[in-house]
Design an enzyme around this catalytic site. Structure first.
Site: not given
Length: 678
Positions: A326, A350, A365, A371, A384
């Site tokens: 990420s 999400d 996720d 989220h 996220c």
């Protein structure tokens, strides 16, 4: 009856005697005439030619090797020194049977087969009067034994030569590199006149990159020698010119702090000035002692380094390719803005997963429950995955590839060090060329969170983070800051271009704010500080793939199957002075990597000015010898070297490369478990 002999003919005998005399005189005159003619031929018509040949037998032009330039850090701390050692040399012109001479010297000088092989390679191409090294760095016992039998070996001498010494051993090994004996391959490419009398050449790191600057210009001396090669008198001398001194952008104190964070662990830390591209620190752990290579590393020592499961010779900062996880989300988010796919107000809901239209496969996720309502700021702050799954599916792999390459992914950064890896930013063209198959939609989803076939090096992550921090200015990483000597060299300490971006300056500032939120209240909150403001992004890269529907269970994994932890960041957020990239192999999550970055930030931002770390070595004359430090010894009281890499992990049978072992990307690949515990 008596026999009567005729009386002698005196006149006839006189005539015969005179004839013989004339013939003898004629022969003598003829011989003298030939001798005089030959003398005239040699002394008048070919005087210069034979005079030169005579001088060559009596007068020799011996090469003088130049001393290498010193290498310093940005504060003038000496990182690569020169010191004299005793060396056994042999001159081809003075030895009739070289093979038998070398064989006789083997027990006296304790020559190894490697020593002999190196000598034989060099003597073949050496000039007749060139002194070729038999063995470097003789000890007292070897010198004493040779002195007793010196008279048996005309043409073999013990003399002093300069060699290299790295006072801080493992601390700078992967950046500075080391010098070593010139090998057969190098002999075919080097200029033999420039390297006459020289034994060492840069092998890796700065020593190799700037070999031409560091080597210097050779000199020579004219000497008169007897038939045994003994010097009778010196006739003239041209001094060699020492190579350029190099001043690197590295900071000794910052390098020490970064090295201490990785002590006993596998990983890399790169710190750079985001405004100029100067590398402030570069650590790859575990490391090695470069002094072992200078005079020729033993087969046992080299095998120990080569076969070590932790791969100490591997420069993870430049060569280690890892899924970036990420850490690339800020760059990717700016790409979405650039192509008009999203803006800062774009929101998604999400549920904890995403699936492509018409496909039931779920890309999960890292947060199982999701989220909630997420905009770009929150997507960066909480990392996220679902937000970026959707962004990638709308942007498409072609736009993603075009955008990410502007930040250096998928190609070498151009750093002034050798053997840099390019990493890989995949594309449909790449897959068809290398794997002979079409690109799958699920692969785009995996790439969006830094997984799948996407790999990057720590130096690439540091450069990309620098570009984000300075609002799109492209900087090229480099370690050379300045040079002093007879060979001028241009150094660029400024951006060389800008990222093509359709957004505004405010978009860069908002991304900076989102990265600050990561540190203050997001996945990197464990390193927040009130002394200054850090902007950053954590990341987690899977090493072992998790099948669809399976859970990530650390308890059943080996230590080397655990996820890698990554972190990128810069400080201070409003006026960046340092950008950092950290990879902690098998660190489990990005928060662990962030913890390693915090002391590096603290030293540069707070401690460096008032309490800088300096070595306990007296640096005045440019030589450790003046401080009483002997080669092979380190100043006492320092804890700057990497610990021994002979840990229990070496008992494992197979070595693992410092990169992901995830399977080839597909619609059911490893993206489902990315960023666990990020």
């Amino acid at each position: 009856m008596k026999q009567h002999f005729p009386l002698k003919n005196v006149q006839q005998e006189k005539r015969l005697f005179r004839s013989r005399i004339f013939i003898a005189i004629g022969l003598v005159v003829l011989c003298f005439s030939a001798l005089i003619a030959r003398y005239v031929y040699l002394q008048i018509f070919h005087h210069q030619e034979f005079s030169t040949a005579s001088d060559n037998n009596r007068i020799r032009l011996q090469p003088l090797a130049p001393a290498r330039g010193y290498i310093y850090d940005r504060n003038g701390i000496l990182l690569a020194d020169n010191y004299p050692v005793f060396t056994a040399t042999l001159t081809k012109a003075d030895v009739e049977d070289i093979d038998s001479t070398v064989k006789a010297l083997m027990p006296i000088l304790d020559l190894t087969e490697d020593d002999v092989d190196r000598f034989n390679s060099r003597i073949k191409t050496a000039k007749k009067t060139e002194r070729v090294t038999l063995k470097l760095n003789l000890n007292e016992s070897e010198i004493a034994k040779f002195s007793e039998v010196k008279y048996k070996f005309p043409g073999v001498k013990i003399e002093t030569q300069m060699t290299r010494y790295y006072p801080y051993g493992e601390l700078f090994a992967h950046v500075i590199g080391y010098v070593g004996r010139i090998n057969d391959k190098e002999l075919k490419t080097i200029n033999k006149d420039v390297y006459a009398g020289t034994n060492l050449i840069g092998k890796i790191g700065v020593e190799k990159s700037y070999e031409d600057l560091l080597h210097g210009t050779p000199g020579n001396e004219s000497v008169e020698a007897d038939a045994h090669g003994n010097v009778l008198r010196y006739l003239g001398r041209k001094d060699p010119a020492r190579g350029n001194d190099l001043y690197l952008s590295l900071d000794y104190g910052l390098q020490t702090v970064a090295s201490e964070q990785l002590a006993g662990r596998r990983g890399a830390i790169v710190a750079m000035d985001p405004n100029t591209g100067e590398i402030l620190a570069m650590v790859s752990s575990p490391s090695f002692n470069p002094n072992l290579f200078v005079s020729g590393i033993s087969s046992k020592d080299y095998s120990g380094l080569r076969d070590n499961l932790d791969q100490p010779l591997y420069n993870r900062a430049l060569q280690g390719v890892y899924p970036p996880g990420s850490t690339i989300k800020p760059v990717e988010g700016l790409g979405g803005i650039n192509y008009g796919v999203i803006d800062w107000s774009t929101k998604i809901s999400d549920p904890g997963y995403f699936h492509l239209p018409g496909d039931s496969h779920k890309f999960r996720d890292w947060k199982k429950t999701g989220h909630g309502i997420v905009d770009l700021n929150k997507a960066i702050q909480e990392s996220c995955d679902t937000y970026f799954y959707i962004l990638a599916s709308q942007m498409g792999i072609e736009h993603m590839n075009e955008w990410m390459r502007q930040f250096g992914f998928g190609s070498k950064t151009g750093i002034d060090l050798p053997n840099e890896s390019s990493g890989l930013y995949p594309s449909p063209e790449w897959k068809m060329r290398t794997r002979k198959s079409k690109w799958l939609r699920g692969e785009t989803i995996s790439v969006s969170i830094g997984q799948g076939a996407f790999t990057a090096t720590p130096i690439q992550l540091a450069m990309a983070t620098s570009i984000v921090s300075n609002q799109g200015n492209h900087v090229v990483p480099h370690v050379l800051s300045n040079t002093k000597g007879s060979k001028p060299f241009p150094i660029r300490n400024a951006p060389d271009g800008r990222v093509t971006f359709t957004g505004t300056e405010n978009d860069w500032l908002k991304m900076r704010e989102a990265m600050v939120n990561v540190i203050n209240s997001g996945t990197g909150r464990g390193i927040r500080t009130s002394a200054y403001q850090i902007a950053g992004k954590t990341g987690t890269a899977q090493v072992k793939s998790i099948a669809q529907g399976k859970k990530y269970n650390e308890s059943i994994l080996t230590e080397r199957q655990l996820d890698h932890g990554l972190f990128v960041g810069f400080a201070p957020a409003d006026n960046p002075q340092i950008a950092i990239a950290v990879i902690l192999e098998n660190g489990r999550h990005g928060g662990a990597a962030a913890q390693l970055a915090r002391p590096v930030f603290d030293y540069w931002m707070v401690k460096r000015k008032n309490n800088p770390i300096r070595p306990m070595v007296h640096q005045v004359t440019g030589s450790l010898m003046t401080a009483g430090i002997q080669p092979g010894q380190l100043p006492s009281g320092q804890s700057i070297l990497q610990p021994s890499t002979n840990a229990a992990v070496n008992k494992e049978k197979k070595a693992t490369k410092p990169q992901s072992s995830a399977s080839a990307p597909s619609t059911s690949n490893s993206a489902s478990q990315a960023d666990i515990s990020e």
